[in-house]
Design an enzyme around this catalytic site. Structure first.
Site, PDB file in Angstrom:
ATOM      1  N   HIS A 178      23.113  45.633 -20.608  1.00  0.00           N
ATOM      2  CA  HIS A 178      23.100  46.988 -21.178  1.00  0.00           C
ATOM      3  C   HIS A 178      24.477  47.386 -21.701  1.00  0.00           C
ATOM      4  CE1 HIS A 178      18.971  47.980 -20.292  1.00  0.00           C
ATOM      5  NE2 HIS A 178      19.127  47.585 -19.023  1.00  0.00           N
ATOM      6  N   ASP A 200      24.604  42.200 -24.929  1.00  0.00           N
ATOM      7  CA  ASP A 200      23.208  42.170 -25.381  1.00  0.00           C
ATOM      8  C   ASP A 200      23.082  41.521 -26.754  1.00  0.00           C
ATOM      9  OD1 ASP A 200      22.741  43.439 -23.034  1.00  0.00           O
ATOM     10  OD2 ASP A 200      21.907  45.282 -23.881  1.00  0.00           O
TER      11      ASP A 200
END
Length: 578
Positions: free
Chosen positions: A165, A170
């Protein structure tokens, strides 16, 4: 037999040579209208190699919600010295320039980026977008991946970076997911960006298999026709590059339900090359009117227009007709619907006391007057209150409004609108305004087309960016010939040859053009294009002074008010999403 090297436009851009920019965002919430970006992370890759990375925190104008801070680890203290989105976004757009954008659940990330561009007044770049989440749903079976979350896919494809996150982590994980999906699809013959984009769409395998139909179409400007197994035309369209446009019908860029249905039953596509874009537009209109393909919504029935006519009798009245005859009277139109024709008729009746009854009247046999005469809305020629000569003043006013200056009607209806507004009867005033706008719009169009139709021959040219001239011969408002002169060559011999071989066009009945109304409007739009020059005019091309065009502000104001009165965007064309 010699082999021909296909162009990139024909065979698609190879995945191995494509530069992808995989992007991920962290935000203060889930809606671009209520939340802001707090971090941008991106990785640029080509051919499996990492070319560069981009990472920056972004300082929002609002505090980071506690649950977002717990989820991402990004706190207000971390963002205190970060740049604003006005500084971070241009840097990212420069990093991503010329690349294919990739994101996991792309509508979320791209939605925030688009909203930021709109907020800053920066145009959103014309980039191709791939969504690894949508692609995974098409590639992976349910028993292999129970969901398509990034963490799940990263585990399946053995990503070297675990999603955390945080934007850059990511994005790195999404790169490995993208490469894993591309590797899987290589076994299915997916080797280009166009084919990869096709796989992420909702197009069925049966439709996807018809992409080869586009290869039969020339990569040139013209008109293309989709046909079924029996050779019946399903859809007619035009494009400056027919092959490229037809390919779009088999990809994710085509979202119209009707077109998806059409492609499912199509068996062939043929292309008709045209010399100019105007020729393609006109040929499309003619073919739609002739073939009436069931998947074309507009232009299928040009013969169904409604006209407003002054009847031929001692005491003429207004009548709605389907056909213009050579009877020497005045016509206005055509209107797209009977309702709009009735609105224009009501505007005339509001301003001119011309009779509204439908029976035939004779000056020798007086009849009892109706209630309109008592209200002052009619001069009562039926009762003998007006002679033929006296009544002709009303007829001349209507004829002048149709063919010349509609100022008398405009002034009288405006007076009525102002009177209603002063009495705060705004809805009635708006109805009168809309009727007047409908009438003026029709008069402007009818006068412009009639003026063009009166010209026996008009030759016009426009210089092309690549050199040479596009040339058109127009006769009585109909495109009679189209061509292009060679770059650097004298265009006059081309004009002479074009005129000599142009279609012979008979003189139409005024105010009709020799072609359809839509064709004449297309020609007028092209003639209004900057750079168009008149090479020769056989006849007089002019509008009366003043004409209905002097009151174009009425139409503009009505359109503006109508648009402002619609508080919500029309979403009927959007397809439902899961």
């Amino acid at each position: 037999m010699h082999g021909v090297q296909g162009t990139i436009d024909e065979i698609g851009f190879p995945l191995a040579a494509t530069t992808f920019v995989v992007v991920d965002l962290e935000t203060t919430g889930g809606s671009p209208s209520q939340s802001e970006i707090t971090e941008i992370g991106a990785v640029k890759v080509r051919g499996g190699d990492v070319l560069g990375e981009f990472s920056t925190l972004v300082r929002p104008t609002m505090p980071v919600p506690p649950f977002i801070a717990v989820l991402t680890g990004i706190t207000d203290a971390m963002l205190a010295d970060a740049p604003r989105i006005s500084a971070a976004l241009p840097s990212f757009l420069e990093f991503a320039r010329g690349s294919v954008l990739v994101a996991h659940n792309a509508p979320f990330d791209i939605g925030f980026l688009r909203a930021a561009c709109e907020q800053l007044g920066t145009p959103w770049p014309a980039v191709q977008i791939l969504d690894t989440a949508r692609l995974a749903r098409r590639v992976l079976a349910r028993d292999e991946a129970h969901d398509c979350k990034l963490a799940t896919l990263a585990r399946i494809f053995g990503a070297r970076t675990t999603p955390t996150h945080r934007a850059l982590d990511d994005a790195r994980a999404t790169v490995d997911v993208l490469h894993g999906l591309i590797e899987r699809l290589g076994n299915s013959g997916v080797y280009t960006v166009e084919e990869l984009s096709l796989w992420q769409s909702t197009v069925t395998p049966a439709q996807r298999s018809k992409r080869h139909l586009a290869e039969q179409v020339p990569a040139a400007p013209g008109v293309y026709v989709f046909s079924d197994d029996d050779g019946r035309a399903l859809y007619v369209g035009k494009s400056t590059n027919m092959r490229s446009r037809v390919r779009n019908y088999f990809t994710a860029s085509e979202t119209r339900t009707r077109m998806t249905e059409m492609v499912a039953v199509a068996a062939s596509v043929r292309g008709i090359e045209c010399a100019t874009t105007l020729e393609a537009e006109v040929r499309e209109l003619r073919m739609i009117g002739e073939l009436k393909p069931r998947y074309n919504r507009r232009s299928r029935f040009p013969e169904r227009g409604t006209w407003l006519k002054l009847t031929v009798e001692p005491f003429p009245r207004l009548s709605l007709v389907r056909q213009v005859r050579d009877d020497g009277t005045a016509y206005l139109g055509p209107f797209g619907s009977r309702r709009s024709a009735e609105a224009a008729m009501a505007a005339v009746h509001e301003a001119v006391p011309i009779r509204q009854c439908t029976q035939r009247l004779s000056p020798k046999r007086p009849q009892a007057a109706c209630i309109l005469a008592e209200m002052g809305r009619c001069g009562a020629p039926c009762s003998g209150a007006e002679s033929v000569e006296q009544y002709s003043a009303h007829v001349d006013a209507v004829r002048s409004a149709f063919h010349g200056d509609p100022g008398e009607i405009v002034d009288r209806v405006r007076q009525r609108i102002d009177a209603l507004a002063r009495r705060q009867r705004y809805e009635e005033a708006a109805e009168h305004r809309d009727r007047l706008s409908t009438f003026v719009r029709a008069a402007i169009r009818c006068q412009r087309i009639a003026a063009l139709a009166a010209v026996r021959q008009l030759v016009a040219a426009r210089r092309l960016d690549a050199g040479g001239w596009e040339l058109h011969v127009i006769r009585h408002g109909r495109l009679a010939a189209a061509g292009v002169s060679a770059p650097g060559a004298d265009p006059r011999p081309y004009v002479d040859a074009l005129v000599a071989t142009a279609e012979t066009v008979a003189t139409p009945t005024p105010p009709l053009a020799a072609g359809t109304t839509e064709e004449a409007e297309a020609i007028l739009r092209w003639l209004d294009t900057p750079g168009v020059r008149l090479a020769a005019v056989d006849g007089c091309w002019s509008l009366p002074a003043p004409s209905a065009a002097a009151y174009a502000d009425i139409v503009t104001a009505s359109d503006t008010d109508s648009t402002a009165a619609q508080p919500f965007a029309d979403r009927r064309g959007l397809r439902p999403t899961a």
